[in-house]
Design a protein around this motif. Sequence first.
Motif, short mmCIF file in Angstrom:
data_model
loop_
_atom_site.label_atom_id
_atom_site.label_comp_id
_atom_site.label_asym_id
_atom_site.label_seq_id
_atom_site.Cartn_x
_atom_site.Cartn_y
_atom_site.Cartn_z
N VAL A 74 0.85 -1.11 0.12
CA VAL A 74 -0.01 0.07 0.01
C VAL A 74 0.91 1.13 0.04
N THR A 75 0.56 2.24 -0.98
CA THR A 75 1.45 3.41 -0.86
C THR A 75 1.31 4.17 0.40
N GLY A 76 2.62 4.40 0.67
CA GLY A 76 2.50 5.17 2.15
C GLY A 76 2.99 4.37 3.37
N VAL A 77 2.91 2.92 3.10
CA VAL A 77 2.89 2.04 4.33
C VAL A 77 4.49 1.59 4.27
N ARG A 78 5.28 1.92 5.71
CA ARG A 78 6.44 1.50 5.60
C ARG A 78 6.77 0.39 6.41
N SER A 79 5.79 -0.07 7.32
CA SER A 79 6.17 -0.91 8.33
C SER A 79 4.70 -1.64 8.69
N VAL A 80 4.74 -2.94 9.16
CA VAL A 80 3.57 -3.87 9.04
C VAL A 80 4.04 -4.32 10.77
N VAL A 81 2.83 -4.25 11.26
CA VAL A 81 3.02 -4.75 12.94
C VAL A 81 1.73 -5.93 12.89
N VAL A 82 2.30 -7.14 12.96
CA VAL A 82 1.44 -8.18 13.47
C VAL A 82 0.99 -8.27 14.78
N ASP A 83 0.04 -7.79 15.20
CA ASP A 83 -0.46 -8.19 16.55
C ASP A 83 -1.19 -9.34 16.99
N LEU A 84 -0.34 -10.11 17.52
CA LEU A 84 -0.70 -11.74 18.12
C LEU A 84 -1.28 -11.50 19.47
N THR A 85 -1.25 -10.34 20.32
CA THR A 85 -1.55 -10.04 21.80
C THR A 85 -3.04 -10.40 21.98
N THR A 86 -3.92 -10.56 20.89
CA THR A 86 -5.37 -10.71 21.13
C THR A 86 -5.75 -12.03 20.54
N ALA A 87 -4.73 -12.89 20.10
CA ALA A 87 -5.24 -14.31 19.18
C ALA A 87 -5.60 -15.16 20.44
N ARG A 88 -6.54 -16.12 19.99
CA ARG A 88 -7.02 -17.01 21.11
C ARG A 88 -6.20 -18.27 21.19
N HIS A 89 -5.39 -18.61 20.17
CA HIS A 89 -4.43 -19.73 20.26
C HIS A 89 -3.18 -19.36 19.50
N ILE A 90 -1.95 -19.43 19.92
CA ILE A 90 -1.11 -19.67 19.16
C ILE A 90 -0.07 -20.80 19.13
N ASP A 91 0.10 -21.44 18.13
CA ASP A 91 0.94 -22.71 17.82
C ASP A 91 2.42 -21.98 17.80
N VAL A 92 3.06 -22.87 18.40
CA VAL A 92 4.68 -22.57 18.43
C VAL A 92 5.24 -22.72 17.16
N ASP A 93 4.59 -23.75 16.25
CA ASP A 93 5.33 -23.82 14.92
C ASP A 93 4.81 -23.04 14.13
N GLY A 94 3.61 -22.59 14.27
CA GLY A 94 3.05 -21.43 13.45
C GLY A 94 3.57 -20.03 13.70
N LEU A 95 3.88 -19.88 14.82
CA LEU A 95 4.70 -18.62 15.41
C LEU A 95 6.13 -18.43 14.59
N GLU A 96 6.81 -19.70 14.72
CA GLU A 96 8.20 -19.66 14.21
C GLU A 96 8.11 -19.69 12.87
#
Length: 135
Positions: free
Chosen positions: A44-66
């Motif tokens: 997207v024009t003008g976007v320089r960084s993306v933050v993926v916010d996982l703090t509200t995720a219901r479940h985080i698999d370790v392999d998926g995070l890696e």
Amino acid sequence: MAHKLGVIPHFNGETAQADLRIAGCLTVSSSIALRPLIRRALSVTGVRSVVVDLTTARHIDVDGLESLQAFVHTITVNGSDSQDDDATASLSAHKSAQIEVPDELPACPAYRVCRIPWEPPARTHHASTVANVFV
């Protein structure tokens, strides 16, 4: 349990940052599904960084995070994703991505419900009591 992923994008023109808030479950397959969304947000024009916010995720698999961390690392270091030949994959070197992770990774709710800790049955009689009955 079917693992579902929800993504809520938020673009801030003043900070040139896109936030992708993740709801649901992050697994290996859903982390792969996030890759085009991260690339699209960076394109997207003008976007320089993306933050993926996982703090509200219901479940985080370790392999998926890696898997997601390895992908984000290729974007941050190389400025592009060399795994795909997609037109949106060629990102300029000044773009970056990062992941916000909670202090403790939430376990799958289905695992918590289905997993019943096994305990040996309580002993109601001692061997000495049983021996006295038969003597």
